[in-house]
Design a protein around this motif. Structure first.
Motif, short mmCIF file in Angstrom:
data_model
loop_
_atom_site.label_atom_id
_atom_site.label_comp_id
_atom_site.label_asym_id
_atom_site.label_seq_id
_atom_site.Cartn_x
_atom_site.Cartn_y
_atom_site.Cartn_z
N LEU A 54 0.82 -1.21 0.00
CA LEU A 54 0.00 0.00 0.00
C LEU A 54 0.86 1.26 0.00
N HIS A 55 2.13 1.11 0.29
CA HIS A 55 2.96 2.33 0.37
C HIS A 55 3.33 2.84 -1.01
N HIS A 56 3.19 2.00 -2.03
CA HIS A 56 3.56 2.45 -3.37
C HIS A 56 2.64 3.55 -3.82
N GLY A 57 3.21 4.66 -4.17
CA GLY A 57 2.41 5.76 -4.66
C GLY A 57 1.69 6.52 -3.58
N LEU A 58 1.80 6.06 -2.35
CA LEU A 58 1.08 6.72 -1.28
C LEU A 58 1.89 7.89 -0.80
N LEU A 59 3.07 7.54 -0.34
CA LEU A 59 4.07 8.56 -0.05
C LEU A 59 5.09 8.26 -1.13
N PRO A 60 4.93 8.83 -2.31
CA PRO A 60 5.72 8.36 -3.45
C PRO A 60 7.20 8.25 -3.14
N MET A 61 7.65 9.17 -2.30
CA MET A 61 9.08 9.16 -2.06
C MET A 61 9.47 8.15 -1.01
N LEU A 62 8.52 7.81 -0.19
CA LEU A 62 8.83 6.84 0.85
C LEU A 62 9.22 5.50 0.23
N ASP A 63 8.61 5.16 -0.89
CA ASP A 63 8.97 3.91 -1.58
C ASP A 63 10.47 3.88 -1.80
N VAL A 64 10.95 4.97 -2.37
CA VAL A 64 12.35 5.03 -2.76
C VAL A 64 13.23 5.03 -1.51
N VAL A 65 12.85 5.86 -0.57
CA VAL A 65 13.67 6.01 0.63
C VAL A 65 13.81 4.69 1.38
N LEU A 66 12.68 3.98 1.50
CA LEU A 66 12.72 2.74 2.27
C LEU A 66 13.55 1.67 1.59
N GLU A 67 13.82 1.88 0.32
CA GLU A 67 14.61 0.88 -0.37
C GLU A 67 16.12 1.14 -0.30
N GLN A 68 16.52 2.30 0.24
CA GLN A 68 17.96 2.53 0.44
C GLN A 68 18.28 2.29 1.92
N PRO A 69 19.36 1.55 2.20
CA PRO A 69 19.63 1.18 3.59
C PRO A 69 19.72 2.39 4.54
N LEU A 70 20.42 3.44 4.10
CA LEU A 70 20.59 4.59 4.99
C LEU A 70 19.26 5.32 5.18
N GLY A 71 18.52 5.44 4.09
CA GLY A 71 17.21 6.11 4.13
C GLY A 71 16.26 5.35 5.03
N GLU A 72 16.23 4.04 4.88
CA GLU A 72 15.32 3.24 5.69
C GLU A 72 15.65 3.38 7.18
N ARG A 73 16.95 3.34 7.47
CA ARG A 73 17.37 3.44 8.87
C ARG A 73 16.92 4.79 9.46
N PHE A 74 17.09 5.83 8.65
CA PHE A 74 16.72 7.17 9.11
C PHE A 74 15.22 7.27 9.37
N VAL A 75 14.42 6.81 8.40
CA VAL A 75 12.96 6.89 8.54
C VAL A 75 12.49 6.05 9.73
N MET A 76 13.03 4.86 9.87
CA MET A 76 12.59 3.99 10.95
C MET A 76 12.95 4.59 12.32
N LEU A 77 14.13 5.23 12.38
CA LEU A 77 14.51 5.88 13.64
C LEU A 77 13.55 7.01 13.98
N ALA A 78 13.19 7.78 12.94
CA ALA A 78 12.26 8.90 13.15
C ALA A 78 10.91 8.38 13.64
N LEU A 79 10.45 7.27 13.03
CA LEU A 79 9.15 6.72 13.42
C LEU A 79 9.22 6.15 14.85
N LYS A 80 10.34 5.53 15.16
CA LYS A 80 10.49 4.93 16.49
C LYS A 80 10.43 6.04 17.55
N ASN A 81 11.16 7.11 17.24
CA ASN A 81 11.17 8.29 18.11
C ASN A 81 9.76 8.83 18.35
N THR A 82 9.01 8.94 17.25
CA THR A 82 7.64 9.47 17.34
C THR A 82 6.78 8.52 18.17
N ASP A 83 6.87 7.22 17.89
CA ASP A 83 6.07 6.24 18.65
C ASP A 83 6.37 6.36 20.14
#
Ligand code: ATP
Ligand code: MG
Length: 457
Positions: free
Chosen positions: A269-298
């Motif tokens: 469901l993430h495809h095209g939803l946050l269009p850029m999130l698709d790309v970001v989550l597929e790069q190791p550094l990007g994924e790590r960054f996004v997941m850390l941000a989400l963890k922080n928020t949670d």
């Protein structure tokens, strides 16, 4: 004599009450009535504002129930975060009953009743749009307007999940359950009412709601409810970007953002939803960054703290900004290139998910501050400390360090620099590596001063 009279009145009233109850019973013949000893709802978890709203409507002769997520959360023994009320009064009638209220919405007209800082959303029972053969849907079956009023029973059918179609009457301390929602809640199941494919076609946002509610409440999506999601994921393209934004914001701020994003990815469901999130989550550094941000928020949300959506969206899109920045650096100096990158990322994102302007301004401030953290000489670090968004910028920097994008030492330096005072702080500054540039500027200043001097008579 008086005694006789009272007895007469009393008997009459009792008979009248019986008649009302009978009417209730017949009207709700398809609903299970769940009484207090079974549902065990803790009334202390119910907002006074919701109780007063139901009471006001009932006193005016209307039906009124607390409905939807609040009842579901009460049955799960969570404190509901917002309360909705459903009634057979029309929006205009509700508006007339409560002095501090206003009618809102177009696609779905409802009334906001205000009690101090709390707002209760009151909706009139909705009827079944398709049964009327009305044409308020588009080609793919998406409902465009939903303002046909109906009965309580009809209202229950058009709600999304069985767990969300429960009606609590505070006066009677009873829950009306039309679709076995209580049994599903007890079995921790999230089940769509009716045919799941049709219901997703009517409103594709329900796919996101399934993912979000199952992650937030620990409910398992029932197989038939789950099955069509992957196939229908593309329907989300058709949903107005501002609606997607509202839903995604709820998802990110649910306290279960990590689980939700993981589930979105599993369901494609993430495809095209946050269009850029698709790309970001597929790069190791990007994924790590996004997941850390989400963890922080949670962690913040679960600890009862607030979380700034601008910070989160800035984090979600940062690696796209970085990539675009790299490209623009070929055609412009670094800072203008960064601004070009930021604008491009926001514009592309807005086609799918319209991030409100009030958030994009802060996002840009957070991003624009980042290169300034790498300057640790001269007066610049002092002026950065006085930036109104310094704290957000600094927290963002720490995330970048934690994700491996920047050396940890840089974040530590800023922590120590902000704490230090007077000479100790000045002693931390690094040698100025751009003295020539500054001299040049000084020379310019001097030149203009001389020019001015020359002009003075
Ligand atoms: P939350 O706890 O996140 O607020 P919720 O289920 O209460 O979850 P709301 O957006 O507050 O979500 O909606 C209130 C109620 O309105 C829902 O419980 C459901 O009965 C109904 N509802 C909301 N969105 C939809 C939808 N897309 N389709 C059908 N019914 C919906
Ligand atoms: Mg709700």
């Amino acid at each position: 004599m008086i005694k006789k009279f009272l007895q007469k009145v009393f008997t009459k009233r009792t008979k009248a009450e019986i008649a009302i109850n009978k009417a209730d019973d017949s009207q709700t013949s398809t609903a299970k009535v769940i009484r207090a000893k079974t549902h065990k709802i803790n009334q202390n978890l119910i907002s006074q504002a919701a109780l007063k709203t139901c009471d006001g409507l009932q006193k005016a002769g209307f039906e009124a129930f607390i409905v939807g997520g609040a009842v579901r959360d009460l049955l799960l023994n969570f404190k509901p975060k917002d309360f909705d009320v459903a009634t057979n009064a029309t929006p205009e009638e509700v508006n007339r009953i409560f002095r501090r209220s206003r009618i809102i919405g177009r696609r779905f007209r409802l009334v906001h009743v205000l009690w101090g800082s709390e707002t209760i959303e009151v909706s009139t029972f909705r009827g079944h749009h398709l049964a009327d053969g009305d044409a308020q849907t588009n080609d793919s079956g998406r409902i465009l307007r939903d303002n046909i009023f109906g009965s309580l029973e009809e209202d229950a059918v058009r709600r999304d999940f069985t767990a969300n179609a429960l009606y609590y009457n505070p006066a009677k301390d009873e829950v009306l359950d039309f679709h076995n929602g209580v049994a599903d809640i007890n079995a921790r199941i999230l089940r769509m009412i009716g045919n799941p494919t049709t219901r997703y076609q009517e409103d594709p946002v329900r796919m996101l709601r399934a993912v979000r509610l199952s992650a937030k409440l620990g409910l398992k999506i029932e197989p038939a409810t789950q099955a069509p999601i992957q196939k229908l994921a593309d329907l989300l393209q058709d949903v107005p970007p501002s609606r997607l934004f509202d839903e995604m914001l709820k998802l990110f701020l649910s306290g279960h953002a990590i689980e939700s994003v993981n589930a979105l990815r599993e369901q494609h469901l993430h495809h095209g939803l946050l269009p850029m999130l698709d790309v970001v989550l597929e790069q190791p550094l990007g994924e790590r960054f996004v997941m850390l941000a989400l963890k922080n928020t949670d962690e913040r949300i679960l600890a009862g703290k607030s979380s700034n959506p601008s910070f989160l969206f800035a984090a979600l899109l940062w690696h796209e900004v970085l990539a675009a920045w790299q490209t623009y650096k070929n055609e412009a100096p670094p800072i203008p290139a960064l601004y070009m990158a930021m604008n491009e990322v926001i514009a592309t994102q807005a086609e799918k998910l319209a991030i409100h302007n009030r958030y994009t301004t802060t996002m840009k401030e957070i991003w624009a501050m980042q290169p300034r953290f790498e300057q640790r000489a001269g007066k610049r670090p002092f002026s950065l400390l006085t930036h109104p968004r310094y704290r957000a910028g600094y927290d963002f920097l720490l995330l970048r360090c934690a994700s491996g994008e920047l050396p940890i030492e840089l974040g530590e330096w800023w922590t120590a620099f902000a704490d230090a005072e007077g000479e100790a702080r000045a002693a931390m500054l690094q040698p100025d590596t751009h003295p020539k540039k500054r001299k040049k500027r000084n020379r310019k200043k001097t030149a203009s001063k001389t020019e001015l001097d020359n002009q003075t008579p």
